[in-house]
Design a protein around this motif. Sequence first.
Motif, short mmCIF file in Angstrom:
data_model
loop_
_atom_site.label_atom_id
_atom_site.label_comp_id
_atom_site.label_asym_id
_atom_site.label_seq_id
_atom_site.Cartn_x
_atom_site.Cartn_y
_atom_site.Cartn_z
N SER A 162 -6.67 -3.62 -4.47
CA SER A 162 -6.13 -4.84 -5.07
C SER A 162 -7.05 -6.01 -4.73
O SER A 162 -7.36 -6.25 -3.57
N ILE A 163 -7.49 -6.72 -5.76
CA ILE A 163 -8.33 -7.90 -5.58
C ILE A 163 -7.53 -9.11 -6.04
O ILE A 163 -6.93 -9.09 -7.12
N SER A 173 -9.93 -5.20 -16.58
CA SER A 173 -10.13 -4.23 -17.63
C SER A 173 -11.11 -3.14 -17.20
O SER A 173 -10.90 -1.95 -17.44
N GLU A 174 -12.18 -3.54 -16.54
CA GLU A 174 -13.22 -2.56 -16.18
C GLU A 174 -12.90 -1.77 -14.92
O GLU A 174 -13.36 -0.64 -14.76
N LEU A 175 -12.15 -2.37 -14.00
CA LEU A 175 -11.89 -1.68 -12.72
C LEU A 175 -10.56 -0.92 -12.74
O LEU A 175 -10.30 -0.09 -11.87
N GLY A 176 -9.73 -1.19 -13.75
CA GLY A 176 -8.45 -0.51 -13.87
C GLY A 176 -8.55 1.00 -13.84
O GLY A 176 -7.77 1.67 -13.15
N PRO A 177 -9.50 1.58 -14.57
CA PRO A 177 -9.63 3.05 -14.56
C PRO A 177 -9.88 3.64 -13.17
O PRO A 177 -9.59 4.81 -12.93
N GLU A 178 -10.41 2.81 -12.22
CA GLU A 178 -10.61 3.28 -10.84
C GLU A 178 -9.38 2.99 -9.97
O GLU A 178 -9.43 3.18 -8.75
N GLY A 179 -8.33 2.49 -10.59
CA GLY A 179 -7.14 2.16 -9.81
C GLY A 179 -7.26 0.86 -9.04
O GLY A 179 -6.50 0.60 -8.11
N ILE A 180 -8.23 0.05 -9.44
CA ILE A 180 -8.40 -1.25 -8.78
C ILE A 180 -7.77 -2.33 -9.65
O ILE A 180 -8.12 -2.48 -10.83
N ARG A 181 -6.83 -3.08 -9.09
CA ARG A 181 -6.15 -4.15 -9.80
C ARG A 181 -6.76 -5.49 -9.41
O ARG A 181 -7.20 -5.67 -8.28
N VAL A 182 -6.78 -6.41 -10.38
CA VAL A 182 -7.37 -7.73 -10.13
C VAL A 182 -6.41 -8.80 -10.68
O VAL A 182 -6.08 -8.76 -11.88
#
Length: 255
Positions: free
Chosen positions: A140-141, A175-184
């Motif tokens: 989570s960022i 949008s770009e980091l979502g597929p890695e399970g990273i939320r911003v």
Amino acid sequence: AKLMEGKRVLIMGVANKRSIAWAIAKSLHNHGAELAFTYQGERLERKVRELVDAEMPGSMLIECDVTSDEQIQSAFHKIEEEWGSLDGLVHSIAFAKSEDLDAPFYQTSRDGYALAQDISAYSLVACAKAAKPLMKNGGSIITMTYLGSERVLPNYNVMGVAKAALEASVRYLASELGPEGIRVNAISAGPIRTLAAKGVKDFNSILHVVEERAPLRRTTDPAEVGDTALFLCSDLSRGITGEVIFVDGGFNIMG
Ligand code: 0WD
């Protein structure tokens, strides 16, 4: 079990005990997170070390001026060495020259515009890039923004434009980091008296207007921002990304 047990979070942007980043650190710490802190330059090292040693002894402390790619790289390298992975990143950093906040917006200098964008918006992108390979189990960022990004507020000027870029960056990163399970996500806080707020002219009258007009009829308590950051860092918010969440007593809904 505590909400943040077993989670490791890097906090960027503590300058003193009034910093919003410090309120966020307290919320995360109280719920079991393991924390590391970056500070900007020797100027702030002693202050941040005092705070951390007194209240969260054992936390890692790393120098990182976000205008330097080398310092960002070495800070995240240190995290990789010590922790091997990272679950959360709190970005609570902004800067604009006081002459660019004092003068009318149309007089903003090329330098001042670029500097505000570099420190207040681009640094999130640079730090997300460095954090991505460490967020092996997702992450989570969180960044900090202000209503001046979407409305013209007196004296916010070049910082409002930087916050608009920051919020758009949150969406592209999500949008770009979502597929890695990273939320911003971003938290849009109501005005809080901090070091950064000293640069904004007439801050007292801004606080006054909030007390009069916000639905909750009071100004924002940094601890409220801390608890929202705790929610956004924890799995409770696992379905939320790319958002700007207001913690402002409802001020932003008022016409
Ligand atoms: O009313 C407020 N205080 C609000 C603040 C309302 C809504 C949002 N925010 C935002 C700010 O824009 C900022 O993004 O919250 C974030 C944190 O600000 P803060 O807690 O209000 O202010 P402060 O305690 O001053 O922390 C910001 C810190 C810097 O402090 P100073 O005042 O020394 O510039 O950002 C850091 C620094 O510690 N910072 C940097 N860190 C690394 N590299 C750099 C840099 N180049 N420049 C500033």
